[in-house]
Design a protein around this motif. Structure first.
Motif, PDB file in Angstrom:
ATOM      1  N   VAL A 125      50.968  43.090  33.803  1.00  0.00           N
ATOM      2  CA  VAL A 125      50.289  43.912  34.631  1.00  0.00           C
ATOM      3  C   VAL A 125      48.910  44.032  34.376  1.00  0.00           C
ATOM      4  CG1 VAL A 125      50.349  46.697  34.983  1.00  0.00           C
ATOM      5  CG2 VAL A 125      52.375  45.733  34.280  1.00  0.00           C
ATOM      6  N   ALA A 126      48.612  43.991  33.216  1.00  0.00           N
ATOM      7  CA  ALA A 126      46.902  43.767  33.087  1.00  0.00           C
ATOM      8  C   ALA A 126      46.358  42.634  33.446  1.00  0.00           C
ATOM      9  CB  ALA A 126      46.638  44.238  31.548  1.00  0.00           C
ATOM     10  N   ILE A 127      46.812  41.492  33.303  1.00  0.00           N
ATOM     11  CA  ILE A 127      46.288  40.341  33.833  1.00  0.00           C
ATOM     12  C   ILE A 127      46.482  40.374  35.508  1.00  0.00           C
ATOM     13  CG2 ILE A 127      46.920  37.688  33.940  1.00  0.00           C
ATOM     14  CD1 ILE A 127      47.868  38.133  30.980  1.00  0.00           C
ATOM     15  N   ASP A 128      47.737  40.451  36.052  1.00  0.00           N
ATOM     16  CA  ASP A 128      47.936  40.593  37.394  1.00  0.00           C
ATOM     17  C   ASP A 128      46.771  41.457  38.146  1.00  0.00           C
ATOM     18  OD1 ASP A 128      49.683  38.447  36.983  1.00  0.00           O
ATOM     19  OD2 ASP A 128      51.298  39.682  37.480  1.00  0.00           O
ATOM     20  N   SER A 129      46.594  42.647  37.431  1.00  0.00           N
ATOM     21  CA  SER A 129      45.463  43.585  38.143  1.00  0.00           C
ATOM     22  C   SER A 129      44.035  43.335  37.750  1.00  0.00           C
ATOM     23  CB  SER A 129      45.951  45.109  37.436  1.00  0.00           C
ATOM     24  OG  SER A 129      47.322  45.305  37.706  1.00  0.00           O
ATOM     25  N   GLY A 130      43.823  42.242  37.122  1.00  0.00           N
ATOM     26  CA  GLY A 130      42.617  41.657  37.056  1.00  0.00           C
ATOM     27  C   GLY A 130      41.770  42.422  35.813  1.00  0.00           C
ATOM     28  N   ILE A 131      42.462  43.170  34.939  1.00  0.00           N
ATOM     29  CA  ILE A 131      41.608  43.862  33.982  1.00  0.00           C
ATOM     30  C   ILE A 131      41.627  43.038  32.770  1.00  0.00           C
ATOM     31  CG2 ILE A 131      41.842  45.932  34.983  1.00  0.00           C
ATOM     32  CD1 ILE A 131      43.946  46.689  33.154  1.00  0.00           C
ATOM     33  N   LYS A 132      42.308  41.957  32.421  1.00  0.00           N
ATOM     34  CA  LYS A 132      42.429  41.228  31.299  1.00  0.00           C
ATOM     35  C   LYS A 132      42.680  39.863  31.614  1.00  0.00           C
ATOM     36  CE  LYS A 132      45.537  40.430  27.476  1.00  0.00           C
ATOM     37  NZ  LYS A 132      46.697  40.919  26.570  1.00  0.00           N
ATOM     38  N   LYS A 133      41.944  38.839  30.783  1.00  0.00           N
ATOM     39  CA  LYS A 133      42.055  37.243  31.193  1.00  0.00           C
ATOM     40  C   LYS A 133      43.156  37.038  30.314  1.00  0.00           C
ATOM     41  CE  LYS A 133      37.938  36.497  29.262  1.00  0.00           C
ATOM     42  NZ  LYS A 133      37.063  36.632  28.535  1.00  0.00           N
TER      43      LYS A 133
END
Ligand SMILES: Cc1cc2nc3c(=O)[nH]c(=O)nc-3n(C[C@H](O)[C@H](O)[C@H](O)COP(=O)(O)OP(=O)(O)OC[C@H]3O[C@@H](n4cnc5c(N)ncnc54)[C@H](O)[C@@H]3O)c2cc1C
Length: 428
Positions: free
Chosen positions: A163-171
């Motif tokens: 979720v974090a990666i696909d939402s662009g808030i985590k590498k």
């Protein structure tokens, strides 16, 4: 006006602890987990170290979800033919807290039920696709095109934080910062376990970490073996980087080689495999990314909060403490500006062992996954022990000479040994 005060994604230890704390402050909370029941896809060794859970469930130690209290802790090096072990047992583990072994499928469902009982709306069997965002501000979560809104989202989705990666808030973490854990639960009678591990009662347990210095192709992996009431949890954590480079080895081969080792097989004799699972493990001491932003906080494995130095593997306690810190930051700042909330989360974590340990052990993966620890140290330890404990009718040597001869045989230069020792002392 948002539908919920807080949406928590993931009902592992981080998410459920956060939800319980929020509910105790009368917040309107939605806890979502993709598994049904929550926890049924989760994996841990697993020893729940310390007593962090007491912060949200004061009488947690009375729960029958706990398997055995660790009274014996091992650290073991295995070579193809030998076992070199430290077996630490202490009656002081009564005064000083060690940990309880737990089985996550049972434990997580119990913890999520505690959240439900506290007033949290728990939705299981639903996978969150993405965060809902207005510009850079997180306003809720999305599933199947539908949006549910909240004042704040706590992301506690674990190591595979899609979720974090696909939402662009985590590498996306690289291989060097990820390991893969594989585990089996092997059923055995309670009495057999108590006797086999020389435990003082059926309530007491054994837990050991292993360096598997005998694997085909020199693959680097750490093992673990923990006793539950009526089963043994056994598994391996393998460097992702190493596994990817070595096309001949698969994670299930490694756990098989571990189980078949001459000093492990007798511990599992007559056992029946009940469960097989695999899961990602964030590498301990990795540099932690941004753990908050406008409208969200990240807790537990999703934030990279795990600790492993070869002697212990911990993550559940970091998950619980960070989940509670995120909840407390929300509670303390309800109605005030968002920036205060998120800075408070970071500052609280800095005061706890969570961010302090991450800082202290930054870069420890260079030691825990080093060639020395996994291959040279076990080989030398075996040779030194054989030299000391065998009698061949020849004059005896001083220990320092035995060590230097073994180092020379293993192509360890004195300079390299000093550097390795220094790194171990500094980083572990
Ligand atoms: C093999 C192995 C051995 C370990 N041994 C130990 C040990 O002995 N002691 C210890 O303390 N730690 C151990 N750990 C680490 C420990 O398991 C983790 O640190 C801990 O589980 C992290 O908790 P968490 O709540 O952050 O994440 P998790 O426990 O991974 O929980 C995340 C939750 O989020 C849910 N989820 C994920 N994505 C979504 C989505 N998109 N939508 C909805 N829900 C979602 C999942 O279903 C899950 O319930 C081990 C790990 C492994 C893999």
């Amino acid at each position: 006006m948002s539908e919920f005060d807080v949406i928590v994604v993931g009902a592992g230890p981080a998410g459920s602890a956060a939800a319980i704390r929020l509910a105790s402050a009368k917040a309107n909370v939605l806890l979502i987990d993709r598994a049904d029941p929550p926890g049924s896809k989760n994996v841990s060794g697993g020893v729940l170290w310390g007593d962090s859970l007491g912060q949200v469930i004061p009488d947690w130690e009375k729960s029958n979800m706990l398997e055995r209290y660790v009274e014996a802790k091992g650290v073991t090096f295995l070579t193809k033919d030998s076992k070199i072990a430290l077996d630490f047992r202490s009656t002081k583990f009564g005064e000083v807290k060690s940990g309880y072994t737990v089985l996550r499928t049972k434990f997580d469902a119990w913890l999520a039920k505690k959240a439900k009982d506290a007033g949290v709306m728990v939705v299981s069997g639903v996978t969150v696709d993405k965060l809902a965002m207005e510009g850079k501000k997180v306003t809720g979560v999305m599933q199947n095109g539908e949006t549910v809104t909240a004042d704040t989202v706590i992301l506690a989705e674990g190591a595979n934080s899609r979720v974090a990666i696909d939402s662009g808030i985590k590498k996306k973490p690289d291989d060097r910062h990820m390991a893969i854990g594989v585990k089996e639960v092997i059923k055995l009678p309670e009495k057999t376990i108590t006797e086999r591990f020389n435990l003082t009662s059926a309530k007491r347990g054994y837990a050991s970490e292993y360096v598997l210095g005998f694997l085909e192709g020199g693959v680097k992996a750490g093992g673990f073996l923990y006793t539950n009431k009526e089963s043994i949890s056994i598994g391996a954590v393998i460097s992702m980087e190493d596994l990817r480079k070595n096309n001949q080895t698969y994670s299930f081969n490694i756990i098989e080689q571990f189980k078949e080792h001459p000093f492990i097989a007798p511990l599992l004799a007559d056992g029946r495999v009940e469960e097989y699972s695999a899961h990602l493990v964030p590498e301990a001491g990795q540099s932690v990314d941004q753990i908050y932003g406008d409208g969200y906080m990240i807790a537990g494995d999703a934030a990279g909060f795990t600790f492993s130095n070869g002697l212990v593997l911990q993550g559940m306690n970091y998950a619980i403490v960070s989940g509670i810190a995120a909840a407390d930051a929300y509670i303390a700042t309800k109605g005030s500006t968002s920036a205060d909330r998120y800075e408070l989360y970071r500052d609280t974590l800095k005061k706890t062992f969570v961010l302090r340990d991450m800082e202290t052990f930054k870069g420890s993966d260079r030691v825990t996954w080093s060639e020395s620890i996994h291959n040279t140290v076990p080989a030398m330890a075996e040779e030194i022990m054989l030299n000391i404990f065998s009698e061949n009718g020849e004059p005896k040597k001083h220990l320092s000479r035995i060590v230097m001869e073994s180092a020379f045989k293993n192509r360890q230069k004195r300079k390299d040994m000093i550097v390795d020792m220094y790194r171990m002392m500094k980083r572990l």
